[in-house]
Design a protein around this motif. Structure first.
Motif, PDB file in Angstrom:
ATOM      1  N   SER A 199      32.126  11.584   8.435  1.00 29.46           N
ATOM      2  CA  SER A 199      33.491  11.810   7.904  1.00 29.46           C
ATOM      3  C   SER A 199      34.418  10.675   8.328  1.00 29.46           C
ATOM      4  N   GLY A 201      35.972  10.964  11.083  1.00 30.54           N
ATOM      5  CA  GLY A 201      36.756  11.647  12.125  1.00 30.54           C
ATOM      6  C   GLY A 201      38.245  11.462  11.971  1.00 30.54           C
ATOM      7  N   ARG A 204      39.841   7.719  11.689  1.00 26.84           N
ATOM      8  CA  ARG A 204      39.232   6.789  10.718  1.00 26.84           C
ATOM      9  C   ARG A 204      40.205   5.677  10.308  1.00 26.84           C
ATOM     10  N   ALA A 219      41.649  13.970  19.369  1.00 28.03           N
ATOM     11  CA  ALA A 219      40.247  13.626  19.142  1.00 28.03           C
ATOM     12  C   ALA A 219      39.433  14.855  18.732  1.00 28.03           C
ATOM     13  N   HIS A 222      38.898  17.825  14.269  1.00 29.28           N
ATOM     14  CA  HIS A 222      38.084  17.268  13.182  1.00 29.28           C
ATOM     15  C   HIS A 222      38.698  17.626  11.830  1.00 29.28           C
ATOM     16  N   SER A 232      33.079  17.647  18.438  1.00 31.25           N
ATOM     17  CA  SER A 232      34.243  17.205  17.652  1.00 31.25           C
ATOM     18  C   SER A 232      34.768  15.867  18.181  1.00 31.25           C
ATOM     19  N   SER A 235      32.546  13.165  17.284  1.00 32.50           N
ATOM     20  CA  SER A 235      32.705  12.763  15.888  1.00 32.50           C
ATOM     21  C   SER A 235      33.836  11.742  15.768  1.00 32.50           C
ATOM     22  N   ALA A 236      34.882  11.935  16.559  1.00 33.32           N
ATOM     23  CA  ALA A 236      36.012  11.006  16.521  1.00 33.32           C
ATOM     24  C   ALA A 236      35.602   9.614  17.005  1.00 33.32           C
ATOM     25  N   ASN A 240      28.777  10.953  17.847  1.00 32.01           N
ATOM     26  CA  ASN A 240      27.961  11.980  17.193  1.00 32.01           C
ATOM     27  C   ASN A 240      27.075  11.335  16.132  1.00 32.01           C
ATOM     28  N   SER A 267      33.234  14.810   3.496  1.00 26.96           N
ATOM     29  CA  SER A 267      32.110  15.606   4.034  1.00 26.96           C
ATOM     30  C   SER A 267      31.529  16.568   2.989  1.00 26.96           C
TER      31      SER A 267
END
Ligand code: NDP
Length: 416
Positions: A199, A201, A204, A219, A222, A232, A235-236, A240, A267
């Protein structure tokens, strides 16, 4: 296809006999490690919608003993285990007169993994999930694997253990489930590349300078998925996705140079598989983990799942962009880890966990997480120990321990 990962579209091949009754009316026994977490709760949500289909064997958690006891009572579990020995008394009190056995501590987790179950869901977060999942494979049943850290730290060992016992490992990570589904009926020899989406995060679009001031709350927010706090934040930082690259390499036995990441902020497309004839098969779905979990529970059948159906016209367009490895170095580090092989994955994951702890505790700024992981790998690779292929789980756990100590020492020395 590596090890004993189930063969997509080849039902019967490596499917455990007990699981062949999926959806055919047989009651299946299931244990959930990490039942109090995001994946655990989503799994239990699916079980609750299918009354009479499942017998819950063991449920495990750690801190959230109240929730663990409530779930164990509600689902009539045989056993509830908290990983924290200090919480045993509280768990026993909460389960008094319920008929549910209570236990605590790492040894109790391993014993729970030995209780006969057709399906074990590995949904503990972090390297702590490795040993129970590994132990469950000895039953020769099905391991629905959410705990990607297991494959990152010990992929070849895990797959060999599954093969040794005739166990089946099915991916629960949404991207890997998507790849698995896109591979159904296909020949791995015709696969040119696997593309997993990210994604991007919450950060982005943030400029690099702003990342240094990122807070834990920012952070953890999500944009698309509702997940546990640690994944989560990973992911940022794209850690991940870095773990997922290594996970895909292990799961699908594909060369690292055939693995790609593309940023897809919506996503909706979870992964794509490119074949030698130029075809690119994509998997699309609403961002809801119950799809991948349900697929792993029901495979090789498909059964109705309570996930939102996509309205493509309402979506309008799907956007893709290249990841920015300058602002998010995690993907570059994952490629270095794959090139090193051996124990590098175990060190990478452990250093990442220490970095994440440091960020959550306010000791490290957001960009320092990647810097700490890189510094830890540099220090460990100087000794040559990272390239050694582990021959048993203890080798992996020893490297996990060493990498944690090394990362902590670097932080303590103020080098980051
Ligand atoms: P959560 O943080 O929501 O839940 C983690 C679970 O593990 C909880 O049950 C927690 O217990 C337990 N736990 C935490 N630490 C330990 C420990 N040291 N020993 C034993 N148990 C422990 O995590 P998620 O559900 O988000 O993620 C679980 C796994 O699934 C991770 O590996 C993650 O990468 C993977 N995954 C998650 C996705 C998601 O959408 N959430 C998507 C794809 C993969 P308690 O809360 O009681 O302390």
């Amino acid at each position: 296809m590596a090890g004993s990962l189930a063969q997509p579209g080849r039902a019967g091949g490596r499917l455990a006999p007990a699981a062949a009754g999926a959806g055919a009316g047989a009651v299946r026994r299931i244990s959930i490690f990490g039942a109090t977490g995001s994946i655990g709760e989503s799994t239990l949500d699916l079980l609750a919608r299918d009354p009479g289909a499942w017998q819950v064997v063991a449920l495990t958690g750690r801190e959230n003993v109240g929730r663990l006891a409530a779930l164990a009572r509600a689902f009539g579990a045989e056993l509830a285990v908290t990983a924290d020995p200090a919480r045993e008394g509280e768990l026993r009190d909460r389960l008094a007169d319920s008929g549910v056995e209570a236990a605590a501590g790492p040894a109790a987790l391993l014993e729970a993994a030995e209780r006969p179950a057709d399906v074990t869901v590995a949904a503990i977060v972090g390297a702590a999930g490795l040993a129970p999942g590994f132990r469950a494979l000895a039953q020769g049943g099905r391991l629905a694997l959410a705990n990607k850290e297991s494959l990152v730290a010990a992929g070849p060992l895990l797959l060999a253990e599954a093969a040794r016992h005739g166990a089946t490992i099915l991916p629960v990570d949404s991207e890997h489930s998507a790849v698995f589904q896109a591979l159904a009926g296909e020949d791995m020899g015709a696969v040119e590349r696997i593309v997993i989406t990210a994604s991007g995060g919450p950060f982005r679009t943030w400029p690099a300078a702003r990342l240094a001031a990122a807070t834990v709350a920012e952070a953890a927010a999500h944009p698309n998925w509702s997940m546990g706090r640690r994944i989560s934040i990973d992911s940022a930082s794209l850690f991940n996705k870095a773990l997922e690259l290594i996970e895909a390499r292990e799961f699908f036995g594909i060369a690292p140079e055939r693995l790609e990441v593309v940023v897809h902020p919506q996503s909706i497309v979870h992964a794509l598989v490119g074949f030698s004839d130029g075809a690119l098969i994509a998997h699309l779905g609403a961002p809801d983990m119950r799809h991948a979990i349900g697929y792993a529970l029901n495979w090789p059948r498909r059964r109705p799942l309570p996930v939102r159906r996509l309205d493509l016209a309402a979506l309008g367009t799907l956007a893709f962009e290249a990841p920015d490895e300058a602002r998010f170095p995690a993907l570059r580090l994952a490629r270095a880890v794959m090139a090193t092989g051996g124990l590098a994955g175990a060190a990478f994951n452990a250093a990442k966990e220490i970095a994440l702890d440091g960020f959550i505790a306010g000791r490290l700024r957001f960009p320092a997480m990647a810097a700490l992981v890189e510094a830890t790998l540099d220090r460990l690779s100087a000794g040559g120990g990272l390239t050694i292929a582990p021959s048993r789980l203890d080798d992996v756990l020893a490297m996990d321990h060493l990498a944690r100590q090394t990362a902590a020492a670097i932080v303590q020395a103020g080098r980051i």
